[in-house]
Design a protein around this motif. Structure first.
Motif, PDB file in Angstrom:
ATOM      1  N   GLU A 209       0.961  -0.880  -0.174  1.00  0.00           N
ATOM      2  CA  GLU A 209       0.204  -0.260  -0.281  1.00  0.00           C
ATOM      3  C   GLU A 209       0.439   1.716   0.110  1.00  0.00           C
ATOM      4  O   GLU A 209       1.646   1.454   0.850  1.00  0.00           O
ATOM      5  N   ASN A 237     -12.438   3.200  -2.856  1.00  0.00           N
ATOM      6  CA  ASN A 237     -13.095   1.611  -2.419  1.00  0.00           C
ATOM      7  C   ASN A 237     -13.032   1.845  -1.036  1.00  0.00           C
ATOM      8  O   ASN A 237     -13.109   2.949  -0.189  1.00  0.00           O
ATOM      9  N   ALA A 239     -12.080   0.114   1.313  1.00  0.00           N
ATOM     10  CA  ALA A 239     -11.097  -0.550   1.975  1.00  0.00           C
ATOM     11  C   ALA A 239      -9.755   0.460   2.764  1.00  0.00           C
ATOM     12  O   ALA A 239      -9.499   0.709   3.669  1.00  0.00           O
ATOM     13  N   LYS A 241      -7.851   2.384   1.028  1.00  0.00           N
ATOM     14  CA  LYS A 241      -7.292   1.874   0.519  1.00  0.00           C
ATOM     15  C   LYS A 241      -7.054   3.675  -0.500  1.00  0.00           C
ATOM     16  O   LYS A 241      -7.822   4.366  -1.632  1.00  0.00           O
ATOM     17  N   ILE A 244      -1.757   1.476  -5.237  1.00  0.00           N
ATOM     18  CA  ILE A 244      -0.558   0.279  -4.706  1.00  0.00           C
ATOM     19  C   ILE A 244       0.702   0.009  -5.439  1.00  0.00           C
ATOM     20  O   ILE A 244       0.296   0.975  -6.259  1.00  0.00           O
ATOM     21  N   ASP A 282      -9.341 -13.652  -4.400  1.00  0.00           N
ATOM     22  CA  ASP A 282      -8.987 -12.906  -3.067  1.00  0.00           C
ATOM     23  C   ASP A 282      -7.374 -13.419  -2.397  1.00  0.00           C
ATOM     24  O   ASP A 282      -6.137 -12.610  -2.078  1.00  0.00           O
ATOM     25  N   PHE A 289      -5.540  -6.315  -0.182  1.00  0.00           N
ATOM     26  CA  PHE A 289      -5.700  -5.657  -1.702  1.00  0.00           C
ATOM     27  C   PHE A 289      -6.719  -6.636  -2.285  1.00  0.00           C
ATOM     28  O   PHE A 289      -6.480  -8.251  -1.694  1.00  0.00           O
ATOM     29  N   THR A 290      -7.890  -6.730  -2.763  1.00  0.00           N
ATOM     30  CA  THR A 290      -8.763  -7.558  -3.542  1.00  0.00           C
ATOM     31  C   THR A 290      -8.777  -7.848  -4.503  1.00  0.00           C
ATOM     32  O   THR A 290      -8.175  -7.235  -5.776  1.00  0.00           O
ATOM     33  N   TRP A 305      -6.004  -5.510  -6.710  1.00  0.00           N
ATOM     34  CA  TRP A 305      -6.750  -3.867  -6.755  1.00  0.00           C
ATOM     35  C   TRP A 305      -7.492  -3.849  -5.232  1.00  0.00           C
ATOM     36  O   TRP A 305      -7.249  -4.361  -4.326  1.00  0.00           O
ATOM     37  N   ALA A 306      -7.918  -2.500  -5.465  1.00  0.00           N
ATOM     38  CA  ALA A 306      -8.858  -2.280  -3.608  1.00  0.00           C
ATOM     39  C   ALA A 306     -10.348  -2.329  -4.759  1.00  0.00           C
ATOM     40  O   ALA A 306     -10.695  -1.528  -6.053  1.00  0.00           O
ATOM     41  N   LYS A 307     -11.365  -2.671  -3.012  1.00  0.00           N
ATOM     42  CA  LYS A 307     -12.476  -2.629  -3.941  1.00  0.00           C
ATOM     43  C   LYS A 307     -13.921  -1.632  -2.897  1.00  0.00           C
ATOM     44  O   LYS A 307     -13.446  -2.105  -1.715  1.00  0.00           O
TER      45      LYS A 307
END
Length: 307
Positions: A209, A237, A239, A241, A244, A282, A289-290, A305-307
């Motif tokens: 991250e 996202n 999360a 974040k 990346i 995942d 990250f997912t 990536w991030a959701k």
């Protein structure tokens, strides 16, 4: 001139994404004896051509010779670009990064980064130059196909061609695990300068991250905290974040670690190239990250990536 290993596209806001698999290009290409940073060249014979090089002057230093090469390469690119009837001025300037209203202005603009980098590395003793490779490099740059299509469609192929033909000319002197200031200091092609030491990038380097700047998903920014010194905005996202870490693959998709891919991003007329980790679930992604689809038209193709 399409030599992609595979490609797809998606729109991320104003971004167009083309995913280029890392093809694992050969790291060779350095024929002939390289000139060490403290050497001077007075006479060199180019490979595959009976052309004798008058090396500027008997006391010409490495930085001067490297600068002359940088300008010659820029001239080869610029003369080719201005002679390519299918290439629009906008694409030449913004997509291929060959600025200027004429060849001379283009040469000045396109050679500046190379000249500055060569001078810096020559002074620090981390530059080599192999004159045997120059002729093939310049011929490759000046004889690229002129493609009747938007330059954004083939810029990655064009860059790859330049890299393949020219990578053996300027090199580094720093071995793996030894101290470096920048990636180009390193002997190993595609090495990164992480924690001030040369090493090859890994998949784990692309799942850290980082603090992305800007507001647009998919845009990169420099970040010395990332191993590859590149941080990619992952957009809004759940999360929380921001970015990346990644590696710049603008010169060659072979810069990406094995098992990863090089994404080509078009943001308006600006082009970006960076590595990502493809995935199917995942559990293949680290640090929260997912595994997310990158292309809405190809939901089975996903990246960490991030959701």
């Amino acid at each position: 001139m399409r030599i992609f290993c595979g490609a797809f596209s998606r729109t991320l806001g104003v971004l167009t994404v083309a995913v280029l698999p890392a093809c694992g290009s050969d790291d060779g290409g350095g024929g002939g004896g390289a000139i060490a940073s403290d050497a001077a060249v007075t006479d060199a014979r180019l490979a595959d051509a009976a052309v004798e090089v008058d090396a500027v002057a008997a006391d010409a230093g490495l930085a001067d010779l490297a600068a002359a090469y940088c300008r010659d390469l820029a001239r080869a690119k610029c003369e080719w670009a201005f002679g390519c009837a299918d290439l629009s001025p906008a694409d030449r300037i913004a997509v291929l990064a060959l600025p200027g209203d004429d060849v001379e202005a283009c040469v000045r603009g396109a050679s500046g980064v190379c000249v500055a980098d060569a001078a810096d590395r020559a002074e620090r003793g981390t530059l080599t130059l192999d004159p045997v490779e120059i002729d093939d490099c310049l011929q490759g740059a000046s004889r690229a196909p002129c493609v009747a299509a938007p330059a954004a469609d083939w810029v990655s192929d064009w860059r790859e061609n330049i890299y393949d033909r020219c990578r053996g000319v300027l090199g580094g002197t720093v071995e793996d695990d030894a101290a470096c200031v920048k990636p180009k200091d390193c002997v190993t092609a595609g090495a990164i300068c992480a924690d001030d030491a040369c090493r090859e990038p890994t998949v784990a380097d692309l799942q850290l991250e980082c603090e992305a700047t800007g507001r647009s998903e998919g845009l990169p920014n420099a970040d010395p905290a990332c191993p590859g010194r590149f941080c990619i905005n992952v957009g809004r996202n759940d999360a929380g974040k921001k970015g990346i870490c990644s590696v710049d693959c603008s010169e060659t998709r072979g810069a990406c670690p094995a098992g990863t891919q090089c994404l080509h991003i078009s943001s308006g007329s600006t082009q970006y190239f960076y590595c990502t980790v493809p995935c199917e679930r995942d559990a293949q992604c680290d640090n929260g990250f997912t595994c997310e689809p990158v292309d809405s038209g190809n939901p089975d193709v996903k990246h960490c990536w991030a959701k």
